[in-house]
Design a protein around this motif. Structure first.
Motif, PDB file in Angstrom:
ATOM      1  N   SER A  89      62.345  40.068  39.680  1.00 25.06           N
ATOM      2  CA  SER A  89      63.257  39.211  40.451  1.00 25.06           C
ATOM      3  C   SER A  89      64.335  38.613  39.536  1.00 25.06           C
ATOM      4  CB  SER A  89      62.465  38.075  41.090  1.00 25.06           C
ATOM      5  OG  SER A  89      61.935  37.262  40.061  1.00 25.06           O
ATOM      6  N   LEU A 117      72.879  31.823  43.539  1.00 25.51           N
ATOM      7  CA  LEU A 117      71.838  32.849  43.727  1.00 25.51           C
ATOM      8  C   LEU A 117      70.478  32.235  44.066  1.00 25.51           C
ATOM      9  CD1 LEU A 117      72.446  35.584  40.974  1.00 25.51           C
ATOM     10  CD2 LEU A 117      72.628  35.849  43.450  1.00 25.51           C
ATOM     11  N   LYS A 119      69.148  31.283  46.815  1.00 27.71           N
ATOM     12  CA  LYS A 119      68.470  31.877  47.980  1.00 27.71           C
ATOM     13  C   LYS A 119      67.904  33.252  47.676  1.00 27.71           C
ATOM     14  CE  LYS A 119      70.923  29.520  51.677  1.00 27.71           C
ATOM     15  NZ  LYS A 119      72.353  29.509  51.928  1.00 27.71           N
ATOM     16  N   ARG A 120      68.507  33.948  46.721  1.00 32.21           N
ATOM     17  CA  ARG A 120      68.052  35.320  46.430  1.00 32.21           C
ATOM     18  C   ARG A 120      67.284  35.407  45.106  1.00 32.21           C
ATOM     19  NH1 ARG A 120      70.452  39.667  48.831  1.00 32.21           N
ATOM     20  NH2 ARG A 120      68.795  40.749  47.705  1.00 32.21           N
ATOM     21  N   SER A 123      64.346  37.800  44.973  1.00 28.84           N
ATOM     22  CA  SER A 123      64.556  39.230  45.295  1.00 28.84           C
ATOM     23  C   SER A 123      64.605  40.026  44.012  1.00 28.84           C
ATOM     24  CB  SER A 123      65.890  39.425  46.021  1.00 28.84           C
ATOM     25  OG  SER A 123      65.972  38.622  47.151  1.00 28.84           O
ATOM     26  N   THR A 127      67.774  45.042  44.161  1.00 24.22           N
ATOM     27  CA  THR A 127      68.319  44.867  45.518  1.00 24.22           C
ATOM     28  C   THR A 127      69.637  44.078  45.501  1.00 24.22           C
ATOM     29  OG1 THR A 127      67.192  42.758  45.930  1.00 24.22           O
ATOM     30  CG2 THR A 127      65.963  44.782  46.457  1.00 24.22           C
ATOM     31  N   TYR A 128      70.061  43.640  44.341  1.00 20.89           N
ATOM     32  CA  TYR A 128      71.290  42.846  44.242  1.00 20.89           C
ATOM     33  C   TYR A 128      72.535  43.734  44.373  1.00 20.89           C
ATOM     34  CZ  TYR A 128      68.997  38.580  42.399  1.00 20.89           C
ATOM     35  OH  TYR A 128      68.247  37.442  42.246  1.00 20.89           O
TER      36      TYR A 128
END
Ligand code: ATP
Length: 296
Positions: A89, A117, A119-120, A123, A127-128
């Protein structure tokens, strides 16, 4: 204070002279663009300052002192895309970066917030979008809260949305008081983001200074006279000019593109009782400057 002072820097790669006696100074609290077409020596300049390349001759100072491991810790650099782990992540990648850089993990949340970033953060890096990857790279630079940031072509390869996000981020970091030094080959980018600029062409410095003086779409005439106060007052009353900048013993007089007429300035001053001892057309239009840059 000058954050970086480059003095007569030269660098040769065998026969290729990538930098020729380049000197400029980066004032604190600026966004300083190093602008030039491909191959003009931007990356070589940044690589030298970041101690990746050894100059052939010349020196540079950081924060007014000789470069040292200690003052380099006050600088965050992004010269090429860092090797993040694709299967981890964003936050995990930053934790690893913090460990490598021997910084604590306490500012990770803050830097994620700064680059938008949060919120992400959980991840996977894979996937970015490209823009998000670049923002994570900038977040990594911000670990340890450096006061100076060095970026090489930070918007390269991004789509228009990604470019706009990175430019906004630069402006935000500038408002927070960071000094940013960035290389760019885009005149438009430097005009939009930078406060100061050094223009390189084939390894030589063409000019450096404030963007609104160097790249403004105006002509500029530089004048001086023994009676400086009277000169300023006379020039203030000159109708053709757009503005003047009073600089100690020099006055910069700006005109719309193509309207700077040296003999008109000279006779206007003379008929108003001021004898000039210096008169030069210092700057042509933005287009002329751009042509000078790109016309090889
Ligand atoms: P770009 O925008 O294409 O990255 P640049 O303005 O950053 O260009 P540099 O990469 O600093 O320019 O290159 C300046 C000159 O030095 C070019 O002529 C380049 O080909 C040459 N050069 C750069 N690195 C090397 C190297 N390792 N070996 C030989 N020549 C090099």
């Amino acid at each position: 204070m000058s954050i970086l002072t480059v003095e007569n820097l030269s660098k040769s790669y065998g026969r290729i002279q990538a930098l020729k006696n380049v000197s400029f100074s980066v004032p604190e609290g600026t966004v300083f663009g190093i602008l030039g077409p491909n191959g003009s020596g931007k990356t070589t300049t940044l690589g030298t300052i970041c101690d990746i390349l050894k100059p052939t001759s010349g020196t540079y100072r950081l924060f007014g002192e000789p470069a040292s491991a200690e003052n380099r810790r006050r600088i965050g650099t992004l010269l090429e895309t860092p090797n993040f782990y694709h299967y981890l992540s964003g936050i995990k990648n930053l934790e690893i970066a913090a460990e490598i850089k021997q910084h604590g993990k306490e500012d990770i949340d803050h830097v994620l917030e700064t680059v938008d970033l949060t919120k992400r953060k959980d991840s996977k890096f894979s996937t970015y979008s490209l823009g998000m990857k670049q923002r994570l790279a900038i977040a990594s630079c911000l670990l340890g809260s450096p006061s100076v940031l060095i970026f090489d072509e930070p918007t390269n390869g991004l789509d228009p949305v990604g470019i706009a996000e990175i430019r906004e981020l630069m402006k935000k970091l500038y408002r927070e008081g960071k000094t940013i030094i960035m290389a760019s080959h885009l005149l438009d980018e430097v005009e939009k983001v930078c406060t100061d600029v050094a223009i390189l062409k084939r390894g030589e410095l063409i000019v450096s200074g404030k963007v609104n003086e160097i790249l403004s779409n105006e002509d500029m005439v530089e004048v001086s006279a023994k009676d400086h106060a009277k000169l300023v007052s006379v020039l203030n009353s000159m109708e053709e000019k757009t503005r003047i900048i009073d600089e100690n013993n020099l006055v910069k007089v700006f005109f719309p593109v193509g309207k700077a007429d040296l003999s008109a300035v000279n006779s206007y001053c003379f008929y108003n009782g001021v004898v000039l001892n210096h008169l030069t057309l210092k700057k042509q239009s933005l287009e002329a400057r751009f042509f000078e840059l790109t016309n090889n």
